[in-house]
Motif scaffolding. Structure first.
Motif, short mmCIF file in Angstrom:
data_model
loop_
_atom_site.label_atom_id
_atom_site.label_comp_id
_atom_site.label_asym_id
_atom_site.label_seq_id
_atom_site.Cartn_x
_atom_site.Cartn_y
_atom_site.Cartn_z
N LEU A 1 0.83 -1.21 0.00
CA LEU A 1 0.00 0.00 0.00
C LEU A 1 0.86 1.25 0.00
O LEU A 1 0.53 2.25 -0.65
CB LEU A 1 -0.94 0.01 1.20
CG LEU A 1 -2.06 -1.03 1.21
CD1 LEU A 1 -2.96 -0.82 2.42
CD2 LEU A 1 -2.87 -1.01 -0.06
N MET A 2 1.99 1.20 0.69
CA MET A 2 2.91 2.34 0.72
C MET A 2 3.50 2.55 -0.68
O MET A 2 3.58 3.68 -1.16
CB MET A 2 4.01 2.12 1.75
CG MET A 2 4.93 3.33 1.90
SD MET A 2 6.16 3.11 3.18
CE MET A 2 5.17 3.44 4.63
N GLY B 1 1.34 4.36 -2.89
CA GLY B 1 1.04 5.73 -2.48
C GLY B 1 -0.21 5.87 -1.63
O GLY B 1 -0.70 6.96 -1.39
N LEU B 2 -0.73 4.75 -1.14
CA LEU B 2 -1.96 4.77 -0.34
C LEU B 2 -1.70 4.99 1.14
O LEU B 2 -2.62 5.25 1.91
CB LEU B 2 -2.76 3.49 -0.55
CG LEU B 2 -3.30 3.31 -1.98
CD1 LEU B 2 -3.84 1.91 -2.19
CD2 LEU B 2 -4.37 4.36 -2.27
N THR B 3 -0.45 4.87 1.57
CA THR B 3 -0.06 5.16 2.95
C THR B 3 1.34 5.76 2.93
O THR B 3 2.12 5.54 2.00
CB THR B 3 -0.03 3.91 3.86
OG1 THR B 3 0.94 2.99 3.35
CG2 THR B 3 -1.38 3.23 3.94
N CYS C 1 2.59 8.65 2.40
CA CYS C 1 2.96 9.73 1.49
C CYS C 1 2.16 10.99 1.83
O CYS C 1 1.19 10.94 2.56
CB CYS C 1 2.68 9.33 0.04
SG CYS C 1 3.59 7.87 -0.49
N ASN D 1 0.05 12.83 0.14
CA ASN D 1 -1.37 12.87 -0.25
C ASN D 1 -2.05 11.51 -0.11
O ASN D 1 -3.07 11.26 -0.74
CB ASN D 1 -1.50 13.37 -1.69
CG ASN D 1 -1.02 14.79 -1.84
OD1 ASN D 1 -1.28 15.62 -0.98
ND2 ASN D 1 -0.29 15.06 -2.92
N SER D 2 -1.50 10.63 0.70
CA SER D 2 -2.04 9.27 0.84
C SER D 2 -3.49 9.25 1.29
O SER D 2 -4.30 8.49 0.76
CB SER D 2 -1.20 8.46 1.83
OG SER D 2 0.08 8.24 1.34
N LEU E 1 -5.81 10.24 -1.56
CA LEU E 1 -5.83 9.20 -2.59
C LEU E 1 -6.61 7.99 -2.10
O LEU E 1 -7.43 7.43 -2.84
CB LEU E 1 -4.40 8.79 -2.96
CG LEU E 1 -4.27 7.66 -3.98
CD1 LEU E 1 -4.92 8.05 -5.31
CD2 LEU E 1 -2.81 7.28 -4.18
N ARG E 2 -6.37 7.59 -0.85
CA ARG E 2 -7.06 6.43 -0.28
C ARG E 2 -8.57 6.69 -0.21
O ARG E 2 -9.39 5.85 -0.58
CB ARG E 2 -6.50 6.10 1.09
CG ARG E 2 -6.85 4.75 1.60
CD ARG E 2 -6.07 4.34 2.84
NE ARG E 2 -6.15 5.32 3.91
CZ ARG E 2 -5.14 6.12 4.28
NH1 ARG E 2 -3.99 6.07 3.64
NH2 ARG E 2 -5.30 6.97 5.26
N THR F 1 -6.67 1.10 6.67
CA THR F 1 -5.82 0.38 5.71
C THR F 1 -5.79 -1.10 6.04
O THR F 1 -5.73 -1.94 5.14
CB THR F 1 -4.39 0.96 5.70
OG1 THR F 1 -3.88 0.98 7.03
CG2 THR F 1 -4.36 2.35 5.12
#
Length: 196
Positions: free
Chosen positions: A139-140, A143-145, A147, A149-150, A153-154, A169
């Motif tokens: 997930l990192m 870019g879902l965690t 970051c 803008n995570s 985005l998530r 998450t």
């Protein structure tokens, strides 16, 4: 009416009534936060989980998330399937005002939405792998965690997937347990990049 082998765990009486009209599954209500003090109900749910597995289908609000998390604290993950309803704003017909968060609960969403949520976890087809296909590191990398803008985005991804906006998450990883869901998520993320 669909056949479901697993027991389906919902929050309240009206959720149970709604679901019982759609499936022949054993539907068990937690009585909301009453499950916290009801050792007999907890033991019963644990027994059902061990014997046949359970599907947790709670509302998409914070209370539903807390009840789901509580159930996960005493039931092994391999005995649970997680079905989620999307955030749909409105009020249930029997209520005079919307809920605190303004979202419809299990009782208020259309039957086809509930059936789709159940179908996505494989209870209708019997096809389901309970092992997560992704890790937190994945997930990192997406870019879902971790970051800048995570979170945005998530949240955008969860909306596109029809999942609750407050899904953690950890729960997202549990939901992403089939190739079909993973492929769908990756396609959505790819479209986000193309749109940017």
């Amino acid at each position: 009416m669909i056949h479901i082998r697993e027991a389906v765990i919902v929050e309240g009486r009206y959720d149970k009534i709604k679901l019982s009209a759609l499936t022949d599954a054993l539907v068990v209500e937690t009585n909301g936060f009453g499950i916290y003090k009801d050792a007999e109900k907890r033991d019963f749910i644990q027994k059902l989980a061990a014997e046949r597995g359970i599907v947790i289908l709670t509302d998409s609000d914070n209370a539903g998330r807390q009840i789901r998390s509580y159930l996960c604290s005493f039931i092994p993950n391999e005995q649970i399937r997680h079905a989620y309803i999307p955030d749909i704003y409105g009020k249930e017909k029997r209520k005079t005002v919307p809920s605190k968060e303004g979202k419809l609960g299990v009782e208020g969403v259309p039957g086809e939405v509930l059936l789709r949520a159940l179908n996505e976890v494989g209870v209708v087809t019997g096809e389901h792998s309970r092992q997560p296909r992704l890790t937190p590191a994945d997930l990192m990398a997406l870019g879902l965690t971790g970051c800048e803008n995570s979170a945005a985005l998530r949240r955008r991804l969860l909306m596109a997937l029809g999942l609750p906006e407050n899904l953690s998450t950890k729960m997202l990883l549990r939901w992403l347990d089939t190739d079909e869901k993973l492929t769908r998520m990756l396609a959505i993320l790819e479209n986000f990049e193309t749109d940017a």
